[in-house]
Design a protein around this motif. Structure first.
Motif, PDB file in Angstrom:
ATOM      1  N   GLY A 220       0.786  -1.227   0.000  1.00 20.41           N
ATOM      2  CA  GLY A 220       0.000   0.000   0.000  1.00 20.41           C
ATOM      3  C   GLY A 220       0.813   1.269   0.000  1.00 20.41           C
ATOM      4  O   GLY A 220       0.258   2.382   0.025  1.00 20.41           O
ATOM      5  N   LEU A 221       2.163   1.155  -0.061  1.00 21.64           N
ATOM      6  CA  LEU A 221       3.020   2.329   0.033  1.00 21.64           C
ATOM      7  C   LEU A 221       2.828   3.272  -1.155  1.00 21.64           C
ATOM      8  O   LEU A 221       2.838   4.495  -0.995  1.00 21.64           O
ATOM      9  CB  LEU A 221       4.484   1.903   0.125  1.00 21.64           C
ATOM     10  N   SER A 222       2.629   2.729  -2.336  1.00 23.85           N
ATOM     11  CA  SER A 222       2.487   3.594  -3.513  1.00 23.85           C
ATOM     12  C   SER A 222       1.255   4.495  -3.382  1.00 23.85           C
ATOM     13  O   SER A 222       1.299   5.678  -3.742  1.00 23.85           O
ATOM     14  CB  SER A 222       2.395   2.743  -4.792  1.00 23.85           C
ATOM     15  N   ARG A 223       0.164   3.951  -2.846  1.00 20.71           N
ATOM     16  CA  ARG A 223      -1.034   4.771  -2.640  1.00 20.71           C
ATOM     17  C   ARG A 223      -0.776   5.806  -1.552  1.00 20.71           C
ATOM     18  O   ARG A 223      -1.171   6.966  -1.669  1.00 20.71           O
ATOM     19  CB  ARG A 223      -2.215   3.870  -2.266  1.00 20.71           C
ATOM     20  N   GLN A 224      -0.095   5.393  -0.481  1.00 19.23           N
ATOM     21  CA  GLN A 224       0.198   6.310   0.617  1.00 19.23           C
ATOM     22  C   GLN A 224       0.982   7.521   0.127  1.00 19.23           C
ATOM     23  O   GLN A 224       0.726   8.655   0.543  1.00 19.23           O
ATOM     24  CB  GLN A 224       0.983   5.580   1.699  1.00 19.23           C
ATOM     25  N   LEU A 225       1.912   7.303  -0.787  1.00 16.61           N
ATOM     26  CA  LEU A 225       2.755   8.394  -1.267  1.00 16.61           C
ATOM     27  C   LEU A 225       1.952   9.452  -2.025  1.00 16.61           C
ATOM     28  O   LEU A 225       2.341  10.616  -2.061  1.00 16.61           O
ATOM     29  CB  LEU A 225       3.859   7.841  -2.182  1.00 16.61           C
ATOM     30  N   THR A 226       0.858   9.056  -2.638  1.00 20.82           N
ATOM     31  CA  THR A 226       0.065  10.022  -3.410  1.00 20.82           C
ATOM     32  C   THR A 226      -0.966  10.743  -2.555  1.00 20.82           C
ATOM     33  O   THR A 226      -1.661  11.635  -3.048  1.00 20.82           O
ATOM     34  CB  THR A 226      -0.660   9.307  -4.563  1.00 20.82           C
ATOM     35  N   LEU A 227      -1.070  10.398  -1.253  1.00 19.94           N
ATOM     36  CA  LEU A 227      -2.081  11.012  -0.381  1.00 19.94           C
ATOM     37  C   LEU A 227      -1.483  11.928   0.674  1.00 19.94           C
ATOM     38  O   LEU A 227      -2.211  12.463   1.507  1.00 19.94           O
ATOM     39  CB  LEU A 227      -2.891   9.901   0.322  1.00 19.94           C
ATOM     40  N   LEU A 228      -0.147  12.125   0.635  1.00 23.27           N
ATOM     41  CA  LEU A 228       0.494  12.948   1.657  1.00 23.27           C
ATOM     42  C   LEU A 228       0.146  14.421   1.445  1.00 23.27           C
ATOM     43  O   LEU A 228       0.114  14.918   0.319  1.00 23.27           O
ATOM     44  CB  LEU A 228       2.004  12.736   1.612  1.00 23.27           C
ATOM     45  N   GLY A 229      -0.058  15.140   2.561  1.00 20.51           N
ATOM     46  CA  GLY A 229      -0.514  16.518   2.460  1.00 20.51           C
ATOM     47  C   GLY A 229       0.573  17.563   2.564  1.00 20.51           C
ATOM     48  O   GLY A 229       0.419  18.679   2.073  1.00 20.51           O
ATOM     49  N   THR A 230       1.708  17.243   3.230  1.00 15.10           N
ATOM     50  CA  THR A 230       2.769  18.238   3.403  1.00 15.10           C
ATOM     51  C   THR A 230       4.094  17.650   2.958  1.00 15.10           C
ATOM     52  O   THR A 230       4.269  16.423   2.872  1.00 15.10           O
ATOM     53  CB  THR A 230       2.894  18.671   4.874  1.00 15.10           C
ATOM     54  N   ASP A 231       5.039  18.576   2.686  1.00 16.50           N
ATOM     55  CA  ASP A 231       6.357  18.096   2.272  1.00 16.50           C
ATOM     56  C   ASP A 231       7.044  17.358   3.420  1.00 16.50           C
ATOM     57  O   ASP A 231       7.813  16.427   3.191  1.00 16.50           O
ATOM     58  CB  ASP A 231       7.213  19.241   1.747  1.00 16.50           C
ATOM     59  N   ALA A 232       6.783  17.725   4.663  1.00 12.39           N
ATOM     60  CA  ALA A 232       7.399  17.040   5.798  1.00 12.39           C
ATOM     61  C   ALA A 232       6.957  15.576   5.839  1.00 12.39           C
ATOM     62  O   ALA A 232       7.766  14.667   6.053  1.00 12.39           O
ATOM     63  CB  ALA A 232       7.027  17.745   7.102  1.00 12.39           C
ATOM     64  N   GLU A 233       5.659  15.365   5.627  1.00 14.25           N
ATOM     65  CA  GLU A 233       5.147  13.990   5.589  1.00 14.25           C
ATOM     66  C   GLU A 233       5.771  13.212   4.427  1.00 14.25           C
ATOM     67  O   GLU A 233       6.105  12.035   4.556  1.00 14.25           O
ATOM     68  CB  GLU A 233       3.626  14.001   5.451  1.00 14.25           C
ATOM     69  N   PHE A 234       5.901  13.929   3.338  1.00 21.59           N
ATOM     70  CA  PHE A 234       6.468  13.278   2.145  1.00 21.59           C
ATOM     71  C   PHE A 234       7.912  12.844   2.403  1.00 21.59           C
ATOM     72  O   PHE A 234       8.297  11.708   2.118  1.00 21.59           O
ATOM     73  CB  PHE A 234       6.407  14.232   0.959  1.00 21.59           C
ATOM     74  N   PHE A 235       8.719  13.746   2.957  1.00 14.70           N
ATOM     75  CA  PHE A 235      10.132  13.421   3.202  1.00 14.70           C
ATOM     76  C   PHE A 235      10.260  12.266   4.195  1.00 14.70           C
ATOM     77  O   PHE A 235      11.123  11.403   4.057  1.00 14.70           O
ATOM     78  CB  PHE A 235      10.888  14.646   3.722  1.00 14.70           C
ATOM     79  N   GLU A 236       9.397  12.235   5.171  1.00 18.85           N
ATOM     80  CA  GLU A 236       9.433  11.146   6.144  1.00 18.85           C
ATOM     81  C   GLU A 236       9.115   9.817   5.467  1.00 18.85           C
ATOM     82  O   GLU A 236       9.799   8.809   5.696  1.00 18.85           O
ATOM     83  CB  GLU A 236       8.434  11.407   7.270  1.00 18.85           C
ATOM     84  N   ALA A 237       8.109   9.839   4.613  1.00 15.33           N
ATOM     85  CA  ALA A 237       7.719   8.605   3.921  1.00 15.33           C
ATOM     86  C   ALA A 237       8.819   8.130   2.976  1.00 15.33           C
ATOM     87  O   ALA A 237       9.142   6.935   2.925  1.00 15.33           O
ATOM     88  CB  ALA A 237       6.423   8.837   3.140  1.00 15.33           C
ATOM     89  N   VAL A 238       9.415   9.065   2.231  1.00 16.32           N
ATOM     90  CA  VAL A 238      10.474   8.698   1.301  1.00 16.32           C
ATOM     91  C   VAL A 238      11.692   8.176   2.053  1.00 16.32           C
ATOM     92  O   VAL A 238      12.359   7.233   1.617  1.00 16.32           O
ATOM     93  CB  VAL A 238      10.849   9.895   0.406  1.00 16.32           C
ATOM     94  N   GLY A 239      11.982   8.781   3.194  1.00 18.82           N
ATOM     95  CA  GLY A 239      13.090   8.296   4.012  1.00 18.82           C
ATOM     96  C   GLY A 239      12.874   6.863   4.465  1.00 18.82           C
ATOM     97  O   GLY A 239      13.803   6.055   4.494  1.00 18.82           O
ATOM     98  N   GLN A 240      11.624   6.536   4.821  1.00 15.52           N
ATOM     99  CA  GLN A 240      11.313   5.164   5.223  1.00 15.52           C
ATOM    100  C   GLN A 240      11.495   4.200   4.045  1.00 15.52           C
ATOM    101  O   GLN A 240      12.000   3.086   4.214  1.00 15.52           O
ATOM    102  CB  GLN A 240       9.876   5.094   5.742  1.00 15.52           C
TER     103      GLN A 240
END
Length: 353
Positions: A220-240
């Motif tokens: 489900g990670l690919s869907r999660q990446l398209t639903l992030l609302g802020t760049d901080a959330e995005f960077f955290e997800a990409v780091g994971q």
């Protein structure tokens, strides 16, 4: 009597006919009429011309051998009183002998022609190796002006790696660049901003290409990446994602797939990066891998990136082009050296044949 199955050697006459016509030149001496092979290292147009000529010679030898077979069959035993058949056999033998002599001369000349073409091929190959080396030397000189001599040496060293080792080096360089990018981006803005519609569209394009690999890391990670609302959330997800690609080998054990996943992460980061150098590094990591090769250690990569930071965008593009050019020419030089060695070996075989 020594006729090869490929039709490259002329048969001899039967012993009965030889004894009967002992006063005449005999085709029984035609045991050495063999047409040499055309080495595959000879390039066009010589390759096509010589291959066609060899095929023609073999065809004519086949026809001559058929004539010899017919002569042996008809004239293998001739009664002394059969003067008409004796004259016919002698005339036919004379004609076949003349054709054989002509073919032997042509085959001998063909051998010389093939040897000369092989020598020309070797000379051309050596000239091309020298030309590739000249380009490498010029690229090295220009790269040294931008990054120093060590960088040029590193790029050549990377290009000389076997393909499997090159893949390992590329993965290590990608990992080092991503680590630096994430560290830097975590400090980029103290206040998280919203992700724009354009950025979301770009993220979805990357997910379209790499989503199946991301989902193998975390369902489900690919869907999660398209639903992030802020760049901080995005960077955290990409780091994971980056961390899990490196540690979850049971999910992505194939080195090529690991590299593709890391490349996908790099493209995701490239959407948000502000620094032009880092953005170029992340946009096409494969181009920059040789430049970041030194030691495959993060601190070495970090030092190399600091060098790149001092260059203008135009300089960066020049360095990228020079790096790619060096790798291509090193690969070409390697292939050419192998071809030269094979051509030299073919010439050596002619000398001993």
């Amino acid at each position: 009597m020594g006729h090869g199955r490929d039709g490259t050697m002329v048969r001899g006459l039967s012993w009965g006919l030889v004894a009967l016509l002992a006063a005449l030149p005999t085709v029984a001496e035609a045991q050495t009429t063999r047409v040499v092979e055309v080495p595959p290292e000879i390039s066009s147009p010589d390759q096509e011309r010589l291959t066609g000529k060899r095929k023609d010679l073999r065809g004519r030898i086949d026809v001559l051998n058929s004539g010899i077979d017919a002569l042996n069959s008809r004239c293998g035993s001739v009664a002394a009183s059969d003067h008409a058949l004796r004259r016919e056999c002698m005339a036919t033998q004379g004609a076949l002998t003349a054709r054989q002599n002509t073919l032997e001369n042509e085959v001998a000349l063909f051998r010389i022609e093939v040897i000369e073409a092989t020598r020309r091929g070797l000379a051309t190959c050596e000239s091309e190796v020298a030309a590739a080396q000249k380009i490498i030397n010029e690229a090295r000189r220009d790269l040294t002006r931008y990054l120093g001599s060590q960088s040029a040496t590193d790029i050549e060293a990377w290009a000389n790696l076997p393909l499997d080792a090159r893949a390992e080096a590329r993965s290590a360089a990608v990992d080092a660049v991503l680590s630096m990018a994430l560290d830097a981006l975590s400090l980029q803005d103290k206040v998280a901003r919203g992700v724009t519609d354009h950025e979301i569209t770009q993220v979805r394009e990357v997910v379209r290409d790499y989503g199946p690999l991301f989902d193998r890391i975390q369902p489900g990670l690919s869907r999660q990446l398209t639903l992030l609302g802020t760049d901080a959330e995005f960077f955290e997800a990409v780091g994971q994602v980056k961390t899990r690609v490196g540690i979850v080998n049971n999910m992505i054990s194939d080195k090529s797939d690991q590299e593709k996943a890391l490349t996908g992460v790099a493209q995701l980061l490239g959407i948000f990066v502000k620094n032009p150098t880092a953005k170029m590094l992340l946009t096409d990591i494969n181009i920059w891998t040789p430049i970041l090769y030194t030691g495959l250690a993060a601190y070495h990569a970090d030092a190399r990136v600091r060098q790149l930071e001092e260059l203008t965008e135009l300089d960066l593009r020049a360095v990228s082009s020079l790096s790619s050019l060096t790798v291509r020419q090193v690969d070409r030089r390697t292939e050419l050296n192998s071809r030269c060695e094979r051509t030299l070996a073919a010439l050596s075989r002619f000398a001993t044949a």
